[in-house]
Write an enzyme that holds these catalytic residues in place. Structure first.
Site, PDB file in Angstrom:
ATOM      1  CG  HIS A 186      -1.977   0.909   1.282  1.00 32.06           C
ATOM      2  ND1 HIS A 186      -2.366   1.597   0.140  1.00 32.06           N
ATOM      3  CD2 HIS A 186      -2.874   1.466   2.050  1.00 32.06           C
ATOM      4  CE1 HIS A 186      -3.447   2.282   0.505  1.00 32.06           C
ATOM      5  NE2 HIS A 186      -3.778   2.197   2.023  1.00 32.06           N
ATOM      6  CG  HIS A 221      -4.729   0.253  -8.019  1.00 34.55           C
ATOM      7  ND1 HIS A 221      -5.836   0.391  -7.707  1.00 34.55           N
ATOM      8  CD2 HIS A 221      -3.974   1.493  -7.336  1.00 34.55           C
ATOM      9  CE1 HIS A 221      -6.091   1.356  -6.775  1.00 34.55           C
ATOM     10  NE2 HIS A 221      -5.166   1.926  -6.621  1.00 34.55           N
ATOM     11  CG  ASP A 278       2.934   4.094  -4.256  1.00 38.12           C
ATOM     12  OD1 ASP A 278       1.799   3.391  -4.092  1.00 38.12           O
ATOM     13  OD2 ASP A 278       2.993   5.200  -3.564  1.00 38.12           O
TER      14      ASP A 278
HETATM   15  C1  SDX Z   1      -1.548   2.107  -3.419  1.00 33.92           C
HETATM   16  O1  SDX Z   1      -6.432   0.699  -3.171  1.00 33.92           O
HETATM   17  C2  SDX Z   1      -5.915   1.867  -3.367  1.00 33.92           C
HETATM   18  O2  SDX Z   1      -6.479   2.712  -3.916  1.00 33.92           O
HETATM   19  C3  SDX Z   1      -4.202   2.144  -3.159  1.00 33.92           C
HETATM   20  C4  SDX Z   1      -3.699   3.334  -3.563  1.00 33.92           C
HETATM   21  C5  SDX Z   1      -4.285   4.533  -2.713  1.00 33.92           C
HETATM   22  O3  SDX Z   1      -4.078   5.685  -3.311  1.00 33.92           O
HETATM   23  O4  SDX Z   1      -4.521   4.430  -1.542  1.00 33.92           O
HETATM   24  O5  SDX Z   1      -3.785   3.721  -4.959  1.00 33.92           O
HETATM   25  C6  SDX Z   1      -2.201   3.550  -3.317  1.00 33.92           C
HETATM   26  O6  SDX Z   1      -1.772   1.243  -2.576  1.00 33.92           O
HETATM   27  C7  SDX Z   1      -1.132   1.855  -4.578  1.00 33.92           C
HETATM   28  C8  SDX Z   1      -0.310   0.145  -4.945  1.00 33.92           C
HETATM   29  C9  SDX Z   1       0.961   0.222  -4.457  1.00 33.92           C
HETATM   30  N1  SDX Z   1       1.620  -0.989  -4.453  1.00 33.92           N
HETATM   31  C10 SDX Z   1       2.300  -1.479  -5.142  1.00 33.92           C
HETATM   32  O7  SDX Z   1       2.870  -0.875  -6.090  1.00 33.92           O
HETATM   33  C11 SDX Z   1       3.024  -2.974  -4.871  1.00 33.92           C
HETATM   34  C12 SDX Z   1       3.155  -3.897  -6.073  1.00 33.92           C
HETATM   35  N2  SDX Z   1       1.711  -4.127  -6.374  1.00 33.92           N
HETATM   36  C13 SDX Z   1       1.221  -5.492  -6.054  1.00 33.92           C
HETATM   37  O8  SDX Z   1       1.554  -5.776  -4.605  1.00 33.92           O
HETATM   38  C14 SDX Z   1      -0.463  -5.310  -6.425  1.00 33.92           C
HETATM   39  O9  SDX Z   1      -0.515  -4.946  -7.587  1.00 33.92           O
HETATM   40  C15 SDX Z   1      -1.396  -4.732  -5.565  1.00 33.92           C
HETATM   41  C16 SDX Z   1      -1.303  -5.289  -4.196  1.00 33.92           C
HETATM   42  C17 SDX Z   1      -1.454  -3.291  -5.773  1.00 33.92           C
HETATM   43  C18 SDX Z   1      -2.611  -5.346  -6.125  1.00 33.92           C
HETATM   44  O10 SDX Z   1      -2.777  -6.799  -5.907  1.00 33.92           O
HETATM   45  P1  SDX Z   1      -3.884  -7.645  -6.536  1.00 33.92           P
HETATM   46  O11 SDX Z   1      -5.111  -6.883  -6.507  1.00 33.92           O
HETATM   47  O12 SDX Z   1      -3.588  -9.059  -5.698  1.00 33.92           O
HETATM   48  O13 SDX Z   1      -3.419  -7.763  -7.955  1.00 33.92           O
HETATM   49  P2  SDX Z   1      -4.166  -8.495  -9.082  1.00 33.92           P
HETATM   50  O14 SDX Z   1      -5.290  -9.062  -8.639  1.00 33.92           O
HETATM   51  O15 SDX Z   1      -4.561  -7.360 -10.159  1.00 33.92           O
HETATM   52  O16 SDX Z   1      -3.155  -9.533  -9.702  1.00 33.92           O
HETATM   53  C19 SDX Z   1      -3.467 -10.229 -10.936  1.00 33.92           C
HETATM   54  C20 SDX Z   1      -2.192 -10.709 -11.195  1.00 33.92           C
HETATM   55  C21 SDX Z   1      -1.646 -11.798 -10.101  1.00 33.92           C
HETATM   56  O17 SDX Z   1      -0.907 -12.866 -10.737  1.00 33.92           O
HETATM   57  P3  SDX Z   1      -1.672 -14.290 -11.223  1.00 33.92           P
HETATM   58  O18 SDX Z   1      -2.012 -14.941  -9.935  1.00 33.92           O
HETATM   59  O19 SDX Z   1      -2.765 -13.998 -12.183  1.00 33.92           O
HETATM   60  O20 SDX Z   1      -0.457 -15.064 -11.884  1.00 33.92           O
HETATM   61  O21 SDX Z   1      -1.053 -10.152 -11.205  1.00 33.92           O
HETATM   62  C22 SDX Z   1       0.017 -10.404 -10.517  1.00 33.92           C
HETATM   63  C23 SDX Z   1      -0.648 -11.058  -9.237  1.00 33.92           C
HETATM   64  O22 SDX Z   1       0.104 -11.972  -8.819  1.00 33.92           O
HETATM   65  N3  SDX Z   1       0.624  -9.029 -10.069  1.00 33.92           N
HETATM   66  C24 SDX Z   1       1.732  -8.841 -10.061  1.00 33.92           C
HETATM   67  C25 SDX Z   1       1.975  -7.328  -9.466  1.00 33.92           C
HETATM   68  N4  SDX Z   1       0.577  -6.838  -9.100  1.00 33.92           N
HETATM   69  C26 SDX Z   1      -0.200  -7.798  -9.273  1.00 33.92           C
HETATM   70  N5  SDX Z   1       2.845  -9.285 -10.555  1.00 33.92           N
HETATM   71  C27 SDX Z   1       3.979  -8.581 -10.501  1.00 33.92           C
HETATM   72  N6  SDX Z   1       4.212  -7.454 -10.178  1.00 33.92           N
HETATM   73  C28 SDX Z   1       3.095  -6.843  -9.495  1.00 33.92           C
HETATM   74  N7  SDX Z   1       3.211  -5.466  -9.014  1.00 33.92           N
END
Ligand code: SDX
Length: 397
Positions: free
Chosen positions: A236, A275, A331
């Site tokens: 986050h 996201h 970010d």
């Molecule tokens: C913020 O919610 C908000 O509004 C938050 C925010 C705000 O203003 O408050 O916008 C701020 O928190 C932004 C996000 C910051 N975090 C990061 O940048 C950390 C990296 N991102 C990931 O940890 C992830 O993308 C999340 C936590 C943000 C979202 O996770 P999800 O919902 O589990 O992602 P998803 O369901 O879209 O994933 C789909 C696929 C999965 O792979 P498969 O199981 O299909 O094989 O995409 C993969 C995930 O493993 N994936 C990633 C990835 N994010 C998702 N793979 C590699 N790198 C990534 N960053």
């Protein structure tokens, strides 16, 4: 399968939320604050105007804005006990842990506005709520600056009530002789826009935490301390720090393909990408990318930006990321700007906390305004064992 019982609307209200504060369309990459597109706000508004809009629902008149600015700066002074509390931390304590603890302690200093002490109805008085909002919003930059200066073994300059909100923060952080910290108007403007872009974002993890805590009737300082704890997580608000650490580990453009392969193997995450809601480019990321060039023009180009741009270029053309709809989020570039401005890497999440306190307080206020507000208790689907009897016999002490 589990038979989902139908619940009355009142129950539904405890596990989802109706709000009028911000709107996101994840597929189209849209973000609006009280109906205004984020692109227009970032270009035309100040942090204070946007805070007033989010808190009160309408843009302020000139006289309202003048009074709001005056009140905010009037409330920016921190209790001496809080300063002593901050100075009790080790110099290398993480700033987010310090900020969350300080916010909770801050609440214990105002018993007359604490529902656990002054009674549940204390927040029915809007004037009491407004006083807490101004104090928390006003003090946030000062607490941030006190934490930063304690860790660097220095005192803070100010606060200076004659300055604007963001300029005052910059001025308090200023370390004589360090160019990036001088409140250069272009840098103050860039940070003001970054603060605006981080103020509010619908029901994200930390805002949901605020509403959960508010629903228990706890004092607002403790609710905000809980939200800071949620934002601390690298998935986050801690992501801006994690992005820069990731870029430093990659080191150069030439190392990008190897890193991308490790992500595709599931060994690493591409921090700053993906996201929960945006399955398109985060509109804030586009604005921050542009802002980065404005900052680099003043303080010099941050070398890691070449690695970030190569990462973005490769990821946006790679099936793994395209198929999963993974795009840069808020970010991905913000940490590079903070690094170029000279902030320590582990201080970056504090630069997310300070503006996001506006959104958390807006949701706190909105929750308390809702006559049907109940304690939040999300719905659970039980998938454990069915009924079974415990073995009879003597107790095993
Ligand atoms: C913020 O919610 C908000 O509004 C938050 C925010 C705000 O203003 O408050 O916008 C701020 O928190 C932004 C996000 C910051 N975090 C990061 O940048 C950390 C990296 N991102 C990931 O940890 C992830 O993308 C999340 C936590 C943000 C979202 O996770 P999800 O919902 O589990 O992602 P998803 O369901 O879209 O994933 C789909 C696929 C999965 O792979 P498969 O199981 O299909 O094989 O995409 C993969 C995930 O493993 N994936 C990633 C990835 N994010 C998702 N793979 C590699 N790198 C990534 N960053």
């Amino acid at each position: 399968g589990q038979i989902l019982r139908t619940y009355d609307p009142g129950y539904m209200n405890t596990c989802c939320c109706v709000s009028r504060i911000s709107y996101i369309d994840g597929d189209k990459g849209i973000l609006r604050y009280r109906g205004y597109p984020i692109e227009q706000i970032a270009e035309r508004a100040t942090f204070e105007e946007t805070a007033f809009l989010l808190l009160h629902g309408e843009l302020p008149t000139d006289s309202q804005l003048k009074e709001f600015n005056r009140s905010l700066m009037k409330h920016c002074h921190v209790h001496e006990d809080v300063k002593k509390f901050i100075s009790s931390f080790r110099h290398d304590a993480h700033p987010m842990a310090m900020f969350a603890a300080t916010m909770a302690v801050n609440g214990s200093l105002y018993p007359s506005s604490n529902p656990s002490i002054a009674g549940q109805d204390v927040y029915k008085d809007k004037a009491v709520r407004n006083e807490q909002i101004l104090r928390i919003l006003g003090q946030a930059p000062v607490i941030g600056a006190l934490i930063h200066r304690h860790r660097s073994g220095q005192t803070i300059n100010g606060p200076d009530e004659s300055l604007g909100y963001t300029e005052n923060f910059f001025n308090m952080m200023d370390k004589k002789g360090e160019v990036a910290y001088r409140p250069n108007p272009k840098l103050v403007h860039a940070l003001d826009v970054l603060f605006i872009l981080h103020q509010e974002h619908e029901l994200n993890c930390s805002t949901a935490a605020t509403r959960h805590l508010a629903s228990s009737g706890v004092d607002v300082y403790t609710a905000i301390a809980g939200a800071i704890g949620a934002l601390y997580g690298p998935r986050h608000g801690g992501a801006n720090e994690a992005v820069v650490r990731m870029l430093e580990t990659i080191g150069s453009k030439e190392e990008v393909p190897k890193f991308i392969e490790s992500v595709k193997k599931g060994e690493k995450k591409l921090m700053g990408f993906g996201h929960r809601v945006y399955k398109n480019y985060d509109p804030r990321a586009k604005l921050i990318r542009r802002l980065a060039d404005e900052v680099f023009d003043v303080v010099g180009r941050e070398p890691l930006v070449e690695v970030a741009m190569e990462l973005e270029r490769v990821a946006l053309s790679d099936e793994y990321f395209v198929k999963r709809k993974l795009y840069p989020n808020v970010d991905f570039y913000s940490g590079l700007i903070y690094k170029a401005l000279g902030f320590p890497t582990d201080f970056f999440p504090i630069l997310f906390v300070i503006p996001r306190i506006t959104g958390w307080l807006s949701h706190w206020n909105e929750f308390l305004d809702d006559p049907d507000n109940k304690i939040v208790r999300p719905f659970q689907v039980y998938k454990g064992s069915g009924l079974r009897n415990f073995p009879s016999g003597d107790l095993k002490y």
